[in-house]
Write a protein that holds these residues in place. Structure first.
Motif, mmCIF file in Angstrom:
data_model
loop_
_atom_site.group_PDB
_atom_site.id
_atom_site.type_symbol
_atom_site.label_atom_id
_atom_site.label_comp_id
_atom_site.label_asym_id
_atom_site.label_seq_id
_atom_site.Cartn_x
_atom_site.Cartn_y
_atom_site.Cartn_z
ATOM 1 N N MET A 172 38.966 96.051 16.657
ATOM 2 C CA MET A 172 38.079 94.975 15.756
ATOM 3 C C MET A 172 37.425 95.737 14.762
ATOM 4 S SD MET A 172 34.800 93.003 17.325
ATOM 5 C CE MET A 172 35.709 91.950 18.453
ATOM 6 N N LYS A 173 37.553 95.262 13.806
ATOM 7 C CA LYS A 173 36.901 95.953 12.525
ATOM 8 C C LYS A 173 35.570 95.840 12.841
ATOM 9 C CE LYS A 173 40.428 95.223 9.045
ATOM 10 N NZ LYS A 173 40.704 94.743 7.586
ATOM 11 N N GLN A 174 34.871 97.088 12.170
ATOM 12 C CA GLN A 174 33.155 97.239 12.414
ATOM 13 C C GLN A 174 32.838 96.273 11.180
ATOM 14 O OE1 GLN A 174 32.817 101.537 12.796
ATOM 15 N NE2 GLN A 174 31.760 100.947 14.610
ATOM 16 N N LYS A 175 31.563 96.112 11.201
ATOM 17 C CA LYS A 175 30.911 95.512 10.391
ATOM 18 C C LYS A 175 30.667 96.280 9.019
ATOM 19 C CE LYS A 175 28.577 91.729 12.844
ATOM 20 N NZ LYS A 175 27.437 91.060 13.416
ATOM 21 N N ARG A 176 30.501 95.962 8.113
ATOM 22 C CA ARG A 176 30.202 96.723 6.671
ATOM 23 C C ARG A 176 28.701 96.341 6.491
ATOM 24 N NH1 ARG A 176 34.130 98.163 3.271
ATOM 25 N NH2 ARG A 176 33.023 97.039 1.464
ATOM 26 N N TRP A 177 27.909 97.244 6.188
ATOM 27 C CA TRP A 177 26.225 97.219 5.773
ATOM 28 C C TRP A 177 26.335 97.764 4.312
ATOM 29 C CZ3 TRP A 177 23.996 93.691 9.047
ATOM 30 C CH2 TRP A 177 24.476 93.804 10.309
ATOM 31 N N ARG A 178 25.645 97.317 3.531
ATOM 32 C CA ARG A 178 25.071 97.944 2.200
ATOM 33 C C ARG A 178 23.641 97.705 2.018
ATOM 34 N NH1 ARG A 178 23.667 95.451 -2.642
ATOM 35 N NH2 ARG A 178 24.620 93.280 -1.837
ATOM 36 N N CYS A 179 23.385 99.016 1.631
ATOM 37 C CA CYS A 179 21.800 99.243 1.431
ATOM 38 C C CYS A 179 21.714 98.765 -0.065
ATOM 39 C CB CYS A 179 21.689 100.840 1.205
ATOM 40 S SG CYS A 179 19.936 101.270 1.019
ATOM 41 N N THR A 180 20.716 98.130 -0.126
ATOM 42 C CA THR A 180 20.402 97.488 -1.548
ATOM 43 C C THR A 180 19.707 98.239 -2.436
ATOM 44 O OG1 THR A 180 18.466 96.140 -0.608
ATOM 45 C CG2 THR A 180 20.559 95.155 -0.647
ATOM 46 N N VAL A 181 19.119 99.331 -1.672
ATOM 47 C CA VAL A 181 18.240 100.444 -2.704
ATOM 48 C C VAL A 181 19.293 101.431 -3.406
ATOM 49 C CG1 VAL A 181 16.552 102.276 -2.668
ATOM 50 C CG2 VAL A 181 16.351 100.104 -1.182
ATOM 51 N N CYS A 182 20.049 102.185 -2.619
ATOM 52 C CA CYS A 182 21.036 103.230 -3.153
ATOM 53 C C CYS A 182 22.499 102.496 -3.489
ATOM 54 C CB CYS A 182 20.864 104.452 -2.355
ATOM 55 S SG CYS A 182 21.719 103.993 -0.589
ATOM 56 N N GLY A 183 22.701 101.381 -2.937
ATOM 57 C CA GLY A 183 23.941 100.954 -2.916
ATOM 58 C C GLY A 183 25.148 101.488 -1.962
ATOM 59 N N GLU A 184 24.988 102.392 -1.291
ATOM 60 C CA GLU A 184 26.000 102.865 -0.091
ATOM 61 C C GLU A 184 26.396 101.906 0.944
ATOM 62 O OE1 GLU A 184 27.663 105.616 -0.016
ATOM 63 O OE2 GLU A 184 26.826 106.679 -1.695
ATOM 64 N N ILE A 185 27.593 102.084 1.379
ATOM 65 C CA ILE A 185 28.003 101.091 2.349
ATOM 66 C C ILE A 185 28.276 101.750 3.652
ATOM 67 C CG2 ILE A 185 29.953 99.458 3.050
ATOM 68 C CD1 ILE A 185 30.219 98.763 -0.124
ATOM 69 N N PHE A 186 27.955 101.338 4.925
ATOM 70 C CA PHE A 186 28.226 101.856 5.997
ATOM 71 C C PHE A 186 28.843 100.820 7.017
ATOM 72 C CE2 PHE A 186 24.295 103.719 3.923
ATOM 73 C CZ PHE A 186 24.875 105.067 3.980
ATOM 74 N N ALA A 199 15.756 99.397 7.850
ATOM 75 C CA ALA A 199 16.817 98.528 8.105
ATOM 76 C C ALA A 199 16.648 97.269 7.294
ATOM 77 C CB ALA A 199 16.809 98.129 9.902
ATOM 78 N N ASP A 200 15.465 96.719 7.004
ATOM 79 C CA ASP A 200 15.362 95.659 6.162
ATOM 80 C C ASP A 200 15.912 95.454 4.860
ATOM 81 O OD1 ASP A 200 13.315 97.143 5.496
ATOM 82 O OD2 ASP A 200 12.048 95.410 5.189
ATOM 83 N N ALA A 201 16.348 97.013 4.438
ATOM 84 C CA ALA A 201 16.954 96.952 2.983
ATOM 85 C C ALA A 201 18.305 96.774 3.064
ATOM 86 C CB ALA A 201 16.714 98.533 2.578
ATOM 87 N N PHE A 202 18.954 96.567 4.196
ATOM 88 C CA PHE A 202 20.369 96.359 4.218
ATOM 89 C C PHE A 202 20.824 94.928 4.250
ATOM 90 C CE2 PHE A 202 20.149 100.573 5.729
ATOM 91 C CZ PHE A 202 21.212 101.309 5.175
ATOM 92 N N VAL A 203 22.126 94.492 3.856
ATOM 93 C CA VAL A 203 22.553 93.296 3.953
ATOM 94 C C VAL A 203 24.129 93.315 4.428
ATOM 95 C CG1 VAL A 203 21.153 92.147 2.245
ATOM 96 C CG2 VAL A 203 23.303 93.336 1.412
ATOM 97 N N ALA A 204 24.672 92.412 5.058
ATOM 98 C CA ALA A 204 25.897 92.530 5.413
ATOM 99 C C ALA A 204 26.771 92.346 4.422
ATOM 100 C CB ALA A 204 26.200 91.246 6.556
ATOM 101 N N GLU A 205 27.976 93.018 4.381
ATOM 102 C CA GLU A 205 28.632 93.174 3.133
ATOM 103 C C GLU A 205 30.034 92.582 3.477
ATOM 104 O OE1 GLU A 205 29.960 94.641 -0.720
ATOM 105 O OE2 GLU A 205 27.971 94.179 0.411
ATOM 106 N N ALA A 206 30.622 91.611 2.678
ATOM 107 C CA ALA A 206 31.981 91.050 3.088
ATOM 108 C C ALA A 206 33.099 92.124 2.882
ATOM 109 C CB ALA A 206 32.223 89.929 1.741
ATOM 110 N N ALA A 207 33.764 91.839 3.494
ATOM 111 C CA ALA A 207 35.247 92.898 3.432
ATOM 112 C C ALA A 207 35.915 92.604 2.218
ATOM 113 C CB ALA A 207 36.166 92.692 4.592
ATOM 114 N N PRO A 208 36.283 93.809 1.488
ATOM 115 C CA PRO A 208 37.028 93.966 0.229
ATOM 116 C C PRO A 208 38.140 92.745 0.382
ATOM 117 C CG PRO A 208 37.548 95.654 1.455
ATOM 118 C CD PRO A 208 36.523 95.114 2.119
#
Length: 518
Positions: free
Chosen positions: A1-15, A31-40
């Motif tokens: 199962m693919k892991q979820k992707r999380w983007r930091c809205t402050v620095c833009g890095e994706i984890f 943690a509240d600075a992160f949003v779920a990121e759609a897969a490419p």
């Protein structure tokens, strides 16, 4: 199962992971600075033999339909999405239907029109270098316009505020909701990489050398350019000063301003808002929603003196008072001292925070150093060219035909015009008709063009029981303004009618349609 992707809205890095890292390993945001990121989006591959399209990291080999080998496949672009333009703020969105309400200005679905397809791109060959100074609406619009006509040029966007481009008109909503930066970001951080637009958020342009065609950054870097766009915007005009021990005097022009205001405002705080124009009232409503006790002070004899007529101004003032807010007109704040906000008539208002909404002043520092032709802003022609070759200007720092528009929609149109002109395409700016949408409890306002002034012929329709008011304003028999209070509908049609200068007969037809929709 693919892991979820999380983007930091402050620095833009994706984890990747089941939950976002807290704090962010790069910038330390919570943690509240992160949003779920759609897969490419998956790569699409077209078989040139049978025409079938497949998705995957690589083309299927052989083709499952016709058996052709991998060398028969070519990368296929994703189908173009429908584009929708908000006729109030000028933003363009993609999707099967227009967003409702508009994420930028709050206009309803009826304010949108289908937008023609973007201009075709030059698929290769350009080695131009474009530097855009300023990461506001005009700068981002220019970068998008460049990419629509030139896919290979180097585009660098220098964001002077230290954050990626965001929705400045949405700052009041951010304050009202106590939301994070992600709620106003115009595009996600990784979108820029996908468009091959270089972002510079950690340095500013300190000097421009027009002979060498270089923009010199505060960190010592030099950015060579083929064409450069000044889109540094404007600064809030704040004639009110805080004395010793006085409460803070704030403006609401930047994300940093919004963050500072959120620190000051809590339920029960006494807040004085200086300025009863549309931005002042939006800010006042935001503070009211945060639980503050709000008082609006307006120098003119009525609020919304530009966007509305006397009747509508009065009705909106009544609605604000019904919400528990106070309104003072025909008076100004002369000083802010430890005991509160001092008015020009001698009164002193309780104030724990003062918010000033008194207009803007174009940012002209770089332009002055270059010796560009200036008025209130940087003087530009219809293609956004300045008085120096290779340098353009757009947005709130630009002056066209003697006027600094100071409107989000105008900034976007200027940016799009500049972007195409910088690429060598024919482009001519046409100022959009000013339009305003304002929604609040008990208030539903839509205004287009001019509804005040001498020599206007007006036609009004009013239904007090339904709370509906409609007004047409004509000059020399041609429509120049529409004002709608209470369940406004047909915003795009009203704007189009003002743009074409509809006749009285046509305007009356529009008024009848509005009455039916109401």
């Amino acid at each position: 199962m693919k892991q979820k992707r999380w983007r930091c809205t402050v620095c833009g890095e994706i984890f990747e992971g089941d939950a976002p890292p807290a704090p962010c390993p790069v910038c330390g945001a919570g943690a509240d600075a992160f949003v779920a990121e759609a897969a490419p989006a998956a790569q699409r591959w077209k078989c040139t033999v049978c025409g079938e399209i497949f998705e995957g990291d690589a083309p299927p080999a052989p083709c499952p339909v016709c058996g052709a080998g991998a060398d028969a496949f070519v990368a296929e672009a994703a189908p173009a999405a429908q584009r929708w333009k908000c006729t109030v703020c000028g933003e363009i969105f993609e999707g099967d239907a227009p967003p409702a309400p508009c994420p930028v200005c709050g206009a309803g679905a009826d304010a949108f029109v289908a937008e023609k397809e973007a201009p075709g791109g030059v698929l290769g060959g350009s080695d131009s270098r474009f530097v855009i100074v300023g990461g506001g609406g005009a700068g981002l619009a220019a970068a998008k316009a460049i990419r629509e006509v030139d896919r290979t040029a180097k585009v660098t966007l220098v964001c002077g505020e230290g954050v990626i481009p965001y929705n400045r008109p949405g700052l009041s909503r951010l304050v009202a909701e106590g939301a994070g930066f992600e709620s106003v970001a115009l595009e996600p951080y990784d979108w820029y990489g996908g468009q091959q637009i270089e972002l510079v958020c950690d340095a500013r342009v300190e000097r421009i050398d027009p002979q060498r065609r270089e923009a010199l950054l505060s960190d010592g870097r030099a950015l060579p350019y083929t064409a450069l766009l000044l889109a540094a915007g404007a600064n809030a005009f704040c004639p009110v000063k805080a004395g010793p021990g006085a409460p803070p005097v704030r403006v609401l022009r930047s994300f940093a301003d919004a963050a500072a205001l959120l620190e000051d405002v809590r339920p029960g705080v006494s807040a004085v808002v200086v300025g009863g124009g549309i931005l002042g009232l939006e800010a006042a409503m935001a503070l009211h929603r945060r639980g503050a006790k709000v008082r609006v002070v307006e120098l003119a004899q009525r609020i919304l003196s530009i966007q509305a007529d006397a009747f509508v101004s009065g009705r909106i003032e009544q609605a604000l008072r019904a919400l528990g807010m106070e309104v003072d007109t025909g008076v100004s704040v002369s000083a802010v001292e430890a005991d509160g906000a001092h008015l020009s008539d001698g009164r002193v208002l309780p104030a724990e925070v003062v918010l000033v909404s008194a207009g803007i002043r174009s940012e002209l520092g770089l332009a002055q150093a270059l010796g560009l032709a200036l008025g209130r802003g940087i003087c530009v022609d219809a293609s956004m060219r300045t008085s120096l070759p290779g340098i353009y200007a757009a947005g709130d720092c630009a002056e066209f035909e003697g006027r600094v528009a100071g409107l989000w929609g105008a900034a976007l149109e200027m940016g799009r015009t500049a972007g195409r002109a910088m690429c060598g395409h024919e482009a001519a700016y046409r100022p959009p008709v000013p339009a305003t949408a304002f929604e609040a409890p008990g208030i539903s306002l839509f205004a287009v063009g001019s509804v005040n002034g001498e020599g206007l012929q007006t036609v009004e329709r009013r239904d007090d029981e339904a709370g509906v008011y409609r007004k047409l304003a004509l000059r020399n028999g041609r429509l120049v303004g529409v004002l709608m209070l209470g369940r406004p509908a047909g915003g795009a049609a009203a704007i189009a009618a003002v743009e074409r200068g509809a006749s009285l007969q046509d305007a009356l037809g529009l008024l009848a349609q509005q009455a039916e929709k109401a």
